[in-house]
Each structure stands twice: as C-alpha cells, then as structure tokens.
Design an enzyme around this catalytic site. Sequence first.
Site, PDB file in Angstrom:
ATOM      1  N   SER A 186       0.853  -1.190   0.000  1.00 51.47           N
ATOM      2  CA  SER A 186       0.000   0.000   0.000  1.00 51.47           C
ATOM      3  C   SER A 186       0.892   1.245   0.000  1.00 51.47           C
ATOM      4  O   SER A 186       2.113   1.149   0.098  1.00 51.47           O
ATOM      5  CB  SER A 186      -0.885   0.005   1.243  1.00 51.47           C
ATOM      6  OG  SER A 186      -0.072   0.085   2.397  1.00 51.47           O
ATOM      7  N   GLU A 187       0.276   2.401  -0.076  1.00 47.05           N
ATOM      8  CA  GLU A 187       1.025   3.655  -0.069  1.00 47.05           C
ATOM      9  C   GLU A 187       1.720   3.880   1.271  1.00 47.05           C
ATOM     10  O   GLU A 187       2.796   4.446   1.324  1.00 47.05           O
ATOM     11  CB  GLU A 187       0.090   4.821  -0.404  1.00 47.05           C
ATOM     12  CG  GLU A 187       0.765   6.152  -0.515  1.00 47.05           C
ATOM     13  CD  GLU A 187       1.848   6.227  -1.587  1.00 47.05           C
ATOM     14  OE1 GLU A 187       2.628   7.178  -1.527  1.00 47.05           O
ATOM     15  OE2 GLU A 187       1.940   5.354  -2.468  1.00 47.05           O
ATOM     16  N   TYR A 188       1.109   3.441   2.349  1.00 46.91           N
ATOM     17  CA  TYR A 188       1.761   3.480   3.658  1.00 46.91           C
ATOM     18  C   TYR A 188       1.115   2.448   4.570  1.00 46.91           C
ATOM     19  O   TYR A 188       0.045   1.924   4.265  1.00 46.91           O
ATOM     20  CB  TYR A 188       1.720   4.881   4.288  1.00 46.91           C
ATOM     21  CG  TYR A 188       0.364   5.368   4.729  1.00 46.91           C
ATOM     22  CD1 TYR A 188      -0.113   5.118   6.009  1.00 46.91           C
ATOM     23  CD2 TYR A 188      -0.437   6.117   3.867  1.00 46.91           C
ATOM     24  CE1 TYR A 188      -1.346   5.581   6.415  1.00 46.91           C
ATOM     25  CE2 TYR A 188      -1.675   6.584   4.265  1.00 46.91           C
ATOM     26  CZ  TYR A 188      -2.119   6.319   5.544  1.00 46.91           C
ATOM     27  OH  TYR A 188      -3.346   6.772   5.949  1.00 46.91           O
TER      28      TYR A 188
END
Length: 166
Positions: free
Chosen positions: A91-93
Amino acid sequence: MWDKAVDGAHGHLVRKTKPNGLTFLADRIAHLIVPKMDHLACFMGGALALGAYTDPKGMDSDRARRDLRTARALTYTCYQMYARTNTGISSEYVNFNARTETGIAPEFRDFDGEDDMQVPENAKFYILRPEAVEAFYYLNKLTGDPIYRSFRASKSTAKRNTVMDR
C-alpha cells in the site's frame, strides 16, 4: 550534513514494531511519534547502504556498521509491506504496532490487532513506487547477498505468471 541527518534519524525516527521487531522510520509531529511509514521511505534502505559503503571512516567503523544494519532491517520491513498483503502489492503506507512505546501520537495508541503492521483504509492504493525495488537492488549489489534478489519475486509476480500461463 549527511552524518547529522542520519544520526538524527537514528535518534528520533528509527523504531521497532511489536511483536516481531520490524524496523521502520516513524513520522514525527512536534514531540509525538507517528508509527507509520510511507512506501516512499523505503529509499532509505538503499541510501543508508550506500552511505555505509562510502563512509570515510570505512566499513568497519561503528557508524557504517550501524547504518548497514539499519539499511538491511528497513529493507526487510519494506519487503514485508508487500509480502504480508493478499495481493503481494504494498500500500502507499502502513501503520505499525508500537503501542508500548512512550510519546506515541494519541490516534495511534489503539492499534487494532496483534500484528506488526496494518494497512489503513485510506492507504489501500499503490502508485507504482520504485523505492523498495531500488533498495533491494542496492543491497544486492553492495552486499552480494542473494536474499535481495529473491525479494523481487513477490506473490503478485507469481499470480501474474499463473494468470498469463492459462
């Protein structure tokens, strides 16, 4: 300047998760630790490794050994950001389990679950970031350790190959 920045990161941002001790770079807001790491931070694995291998004091210096140890640990965490998802895509973070640490931002004190990391609802997207793969590449080239070549063979690659073979 590099040395001061890396020393500051080690002193203020490098953290370990519970229960398995994954290493991550936390965010910091004023005096509070925010136990999350953006995928973008995965570049630090490669950057720290390059810094260790070019340290003016040599690879045997305490600083170079510390930086290479952290580079390896951060890169492993970045690999886990992929490996622990159903799709094999990061995921992005992610948010990390650091509940027992003091100075955690209030909204992160109630980490849901016992795992080391979890993907928040608002981070379930991926924008083809290269930082983790760059870290795998630099660590493989610098250390010669083949484990970093195997990191690129994720679940998503295996799934794609299975679909393409049909």
